[in-house]
Design a protein around this motif. Structure first.
Motif, PDB file in Angstrom:
ATOM      1  N   ILE A   1       0.916  -1.051   0.025  1.00  0.00           N
ATOM      2  CA  ILE A   1      -0.044   0.044   0.145  1.00  0.00           C
ATOM      3  C   ILE A   1       0.763   1.178  -0.047  1.00  0.00           C
ATOM      4  O   ILE A   1       1.607   1.355   0.742  1.00  0.00           O
ATOM      5  N   PRO A   2       0.672   1.937  -0.868  1.00  0.00           N
ATOM      6  CA  PRO A   2       1.538   3.239  -1.171  1.00  0.00           C
ATOM      7  C   PRO A   2       1.552   4.025   0.341  1.00  0.00           C
ATOM      8  O   PRO A   2       0.517   4.347   0.802  1.00  0.00           O
ATOM      9  N   GLU A   3       2.514   4.870   0.649  1.00  0.00           N
ATOM     10  CA  GLU A   3       2.945   5.762   1.812  1.00  0.00           C
ATOM     11  C   GLU A   3       2.390   4.949   2.946  1.00  0.00           C
ATOM     12  O   GLU A   3       2.341   5.836   4.024  1.00  0.00           O
TER      13      GLU A   3
ATOM     14  N   GLU B   1      -2.062   8.011  10.869  1.00  0.00           N
ATOM     15  CA  GLU B   1      -1.676   8.910   9.975  1.00  0.00           C
ATOM     16  C   GLU B   1      -2.192   8.746   8.479  1.00  0.00           C
ATOM     17  O   GLU B   1      -2.536   9.339   7.638  1.00  0.00           O
ATOM     18  N   TRP B   2      -1.905   7.495   7.780  1.00  0.00           N
ATOM     19  CA  TRP B   2      -2.255   7.227   6.831  1.00  0.00           C
ATOM     20  C   TRP B   2      -3.919   6.934   6.648  1.00  0.00           C
ATOM     21  O   TRP B   2      -4.315   7.414   5.415  1.00  0.00           O
ATOM     22  N   LEU B   3      -4.575   6.629   7.385  1.00  0.00           N
ATOM     23  CA  LEU B   3      -6.054   6.613   7.635  1.00  0.00           C
ATOM     24  C   LEU B   3      -6.730   7.722   7.477  1.00  0.00           C
ATOM     25  O   LEU B   3      -7.437   8.072   6.480  1.00  0.00           O
ATOM     26  N   VAL B   4      -6.119   8.431   8.077  1.00  0.00           N
ATOM     27  CA  VAL B   4      -6.453  10.071   8.038  1.00  0.00           C
ATOM     28  C   VAL B   4      -6.263  10.825   6.930  1.00  0.00           C
ATOM     29  O   VAL B   4      -6.828  11.485   6.096  1.00  0.00           O
ATOM     30  N   GLY B   5      -4.906  10.588   6.185  1.00  0.00           N
ATOM     31  CA  GLY B   5      -4.483  11.250   5.151  1.00  0.00           C
ATOM     32  C   GLY B   5      -5.148  10.520   4.006  1.00  0.00           C
ATOM     33  O   GLY B   5      -5.066  11.169   2.732  1.00  0.00           O
TER      34      GLY B   5
ATOM     35  N   ASP C   1      -9.666  13.594   2.422  1.00  0.00           N
ATOM     36  CA  ASP C   1      -9.516  15.162   2.569  1.00  0.00           C
ATOM     37  C   ASP C   1     -10.542  15.712   3.610  1.00  0.00           C
ATOM     38  O   ASP C   1     -11.590  16.140   3.373  1.00  0.00           O
ATOM     39  N   TRP C   2     -10.247  15.282   4.824  1.00  0.00           N
ATOM     40  CA  TRP C   2     -11.035  15.635   5.826  1.00  0.00           C
ATOM     41  C   TRP C   2     -11.266  17.355   5.862  1.00  0.00           C
ATOM     42  O   TRP C   2     -12.275  17.692   6.331  1.00  0.00           O
ATOM     43  N   THR C   3     -10.090  17.833   5.537  1.00  0.00           N
ATOM     44  CA  THR C   3     -10.149  19.368   5.889  1.00  0.00           C
ATOM     45  C   THR C   3     -11.261  20.007   4.914  1.00  0.00           C
ATOM     46  O   THR C   3     -11.708  20.973   5.251  1.00  0.00           O
ATOM     47  N   SER C   4     -11.646  19.330   3.753  1.00  0.00           N
ATOM     48  CA  SER C   4     -12.643  19.947   2.815  1.00  0.00           C
ATOM     49  C   SER C   4     -14.091  19.707   3.435  1.00  0.00           C
ATOM     50  O   SER C   4     -15.092  20.364   3.016  1.00  0.00           O
TER      51      SER C   4
ATOM     52  N   VAL D   1     -10.366   9.922  17.477  1.00  0.00           N
ATOM     53  CA  VAL D   1      -9.430  10.892  18.314  1.00  0.00           C
ATOM     54  C   VAL D   1      -8.076  10.992  17.474  1.00  0.00           C
ATOM     55  O   VAL D   1      -7.717  12.349  17.467  1.00  0.00           O
ATOM     56  N   SER D   2      -7.648  10.247  16.722  1.00  0.00           N
ATOM     57  CA  SER D   2      -6.369  10.434  15.880  1.00  0.00           C
ATOM     58  C   SER D   2      -6.691  11.436  14.966  1.00  0.00           C
ATOM     59  O   SER D   2      -5.639  12.360  14.752  1.00  0.00           O
ATOM     60  N   LEU D   3      -7.919  11.402  14.321  1.00  0.00           N
ATOM     61  CA  LEU D   3      -8.338  12.336  13.231  1.00  0.00           C
ATOM     62  C   LEU D   3      -8.238  13.859  13.930  1.00  0.00           C
ATOM     63  O   LEU D   3      -7.848  14.553  13.314  1.00  0.00           O
ATOM     64  N   ALA D   4      -8.823  13.989  15.164  1.00  0.00           N
ATOM     65  CA  ALA D   4      -9.152  15.198  15.801  1.00  0.00           C
ATOM     66  C   ALA D   4      -7.828  15.832  16.170  1.00  0.00           C
ATOM     67  O   ALA D   4      -7.633  17.049  15.867  1.00  0.00           O
TER      68      ALA D   4
END
Length: 497
Positions: free
Chosen positions: A56-58, A373-377, A380-383, A418-421
């Motif tokens: 899986i990349p990255e 970090e990979w799951l969050v990344g 595009d949650w910021t959108s 929580v990791s996402l937040a």
């Protein structure tokens, strides 16, 4: 010659067909599995193996291995090919042998940066004695003692006295008492206790909607009441544990200030809905409200210890002693004073404690391996914006908790939420953890959603469509209120941020 006796195999035919080729010893140990469980077992194993063969990349190699564990946990907790507690301890073992610094095969490939982040096996095993587990252990021993010495039923009898025989007001009293007990006892134990009071009442009521409404009031209020305190239900403990892993501490009274007003509002919504749909205004109920107190020395010691523990939990900001430390006090005091013995400790709900520990360990592994970090990344949650993120996570928690265990849903969602937040600037981790945990407790539409529902359904007074209707309406309204109003109110009153 006498006819030979023919032994008839009375086991289910499906089991006989599956296991007839196995040796007798294995055949006798092989549990019956439903088609859903068999699918879960096979699917879990397949998904566990996929990250070992697909790059899986990255995503780092430790992250690949943790993804295997995470996928296995999802399938096993949703489809339950093995008990929930078995999956929890399996998660801990797999983390130790696959991603810890003592893994059987080094997952870092000699990369110093990855090796630096690898945790010792003790870090994963420590989930079984996490401070949140100790807090819950204290709550369990108080709940068990309340049942052992009859405190729960006596309190219920006393608190019902102010409520008249008018059915709607009596149901309100039952719901308030159930919710109060569920704040400090497991919702399962609370439901069982209250049905001991309610079942004789049901027999005096006309068959049909009235009985169903009274019976539904107990699991509804038990599920909702558990939201009020950290020890009320496992999702709360999972949220507090996930926050603690990120260095964020929330006190006993802070959680209550956030959750109790919401709990009371949802309880009022549930009561109004039950009255309108099930209970005519002219219905009368007669309840035996006599109380018989246990006055033995051991009972009095328990009353004092339990009362002191709850007082210390409620006044944590005053004395500064952590609620986790306070939770260990009744365990030590009741054992040293011999109010509780070894058999009493054995009777506590250890599977739930281990299930919570599995969720804490899962969150630890997800963070240590970079999987979070990979799951969050990957999205595009910021959108989406803060409210959209909270709404999406809360809705997913509510939906999942209707079809799988509340604890399993929280175990899967809270660590990731929580990791996402933590990774985003526009969202408070406490808000996210609390919303997801509480949303999981609102999933109560089916008998399989939560043990209180199963207990209520077993009375044969409730039909599944009735339970589903009440659970969907009350749960959906509660979730909308939770997502749209509570974060804003928490911020206004300075409870978060």
């Amino acid at each position: 010659m006498a006819d030979k006796q023919v032994k008839v195999d009375k086991r289910p035919a499906s089991r006989g067909r599956r296991s007839q080729q196995l040796p007798p010893v294995l055949r006798s140990r092989m549990p019956d599995m439903s088609p859903k469980q068999l699918i879960g077992l096979l699917l879990g194993i397949v998904l566990f193996l996929v990250p070992f063969f697909v790059t899986i990349p990255e995503l780092s190699q430790p992250g690949h291995r943790m993804l295997s564990i995470f996928l296995l946990a999802i399938i096993f907790w949703v489809l339950e090919p093995v008990p929930l507690t078995a999956t929890a301890v399996l998660v801990i073992l797999l983390e130790v042998v696959l991603v810890s610094e003592d893994a059987l095969i080094d997952p870092t490939g000699g990369d110093p940066a990855l090796a630096e982040n690898a945790l010792a096996p003790a870090e994963y095993f420590a989930a079984l004695a996490n401070p949140v587990i100790i807090l819950f252990l204290g709550g369990f021993i108080i709940a068990y003692g309340a049942e052992k010495f009859g405190l729960d039923r006596n309190l219920a009898a006393i608190m019902l006295r102010p409520f008249p025989s008018q059915a709607r007001l009596t149901v309100l009293g039952l719901m308030l008492i159930t919710a109060l007990l569920s704040m400090f006892m497991s919702n399962t134990a609370t439901t069982a206790t209250m049905f001991a009071v309610v079942i004789p009442i049901l027999k005096t009521l006309p068959a049909g909607k009235v009985r169903a409404g009274v019976a539904l009031s107990i699991p509804l209020s038990a599920n909702v009441g558990g939201i009020g305190t950290p020890v009320g239900t496992p999702p709360n403990a999972i949220a507090i544990g996930a926050l603690a892993e990120q260095g964020i501490r929330i006190s006993f009274i802070d959680w209550m200030l956030m959750a109790v007003p919401f709990m009371l509002v949802v309880l009022a919504i549930a009561w109004v809905f039950l009255c309108v749909v099930f209970i005519p205004s002219d219905t009368r109920i007669s309840i035996d409200m006599t109380s018989k107190w246990n006055t033995t020395s051991n009972a009095w010691i328990f009353y004092v210890v339990a009362g002191l523990t709850i007082l210390l939990w409620m006044t944590e900001p005053v004395h500064g002693v952590s609620s986790n430390t306070v939770g260990f006090f009744p365990v030590v005091a009741l054992l040293c004073l011999q109010v509780m013995k070894g058999k009493d400790i054995q009777a506590l709900d250890w599977p739930v404690l281990w299930l919570v520990a599995g969720g804490i360990a899962l969150g630890t592994g997800v963070g240590a391996t970079g999987l979070d970090e990979w799951l969050v990344g990957s999205v595009d949650w910021t959108s989406l914006g803060g409210l959209a993120i909270i709404g999406l996570l809360g809705a997913i928690g509510f939906a999942m908790a209707n079809v799988i265990s509340h604890s399993a849903a929280a175990n899967l969602l809270v660590p990731l939420a929580v990791s996402l937040a933590v990774s985003l600037d526009n969202i408070d981790p406490i808000v996210v953890a609390a919303v997801v945990a509480i949303a999981c407790s609102l999933g109560m539409s089916l008998p399989i959603s939560t043990p209180p529902n199963a207990i209520a359904y077993a009375t044969n007074e409730i039909k599944i469509p009735q339970m589903a209707m009440v659970g969907v309406v009350v749960g959906s309204l509660g979730t909308l209120l939770l997502i749209l109003a509570l974060p804003w109110l928490w911020n206004i009153f300075g409870l978060v941020g």
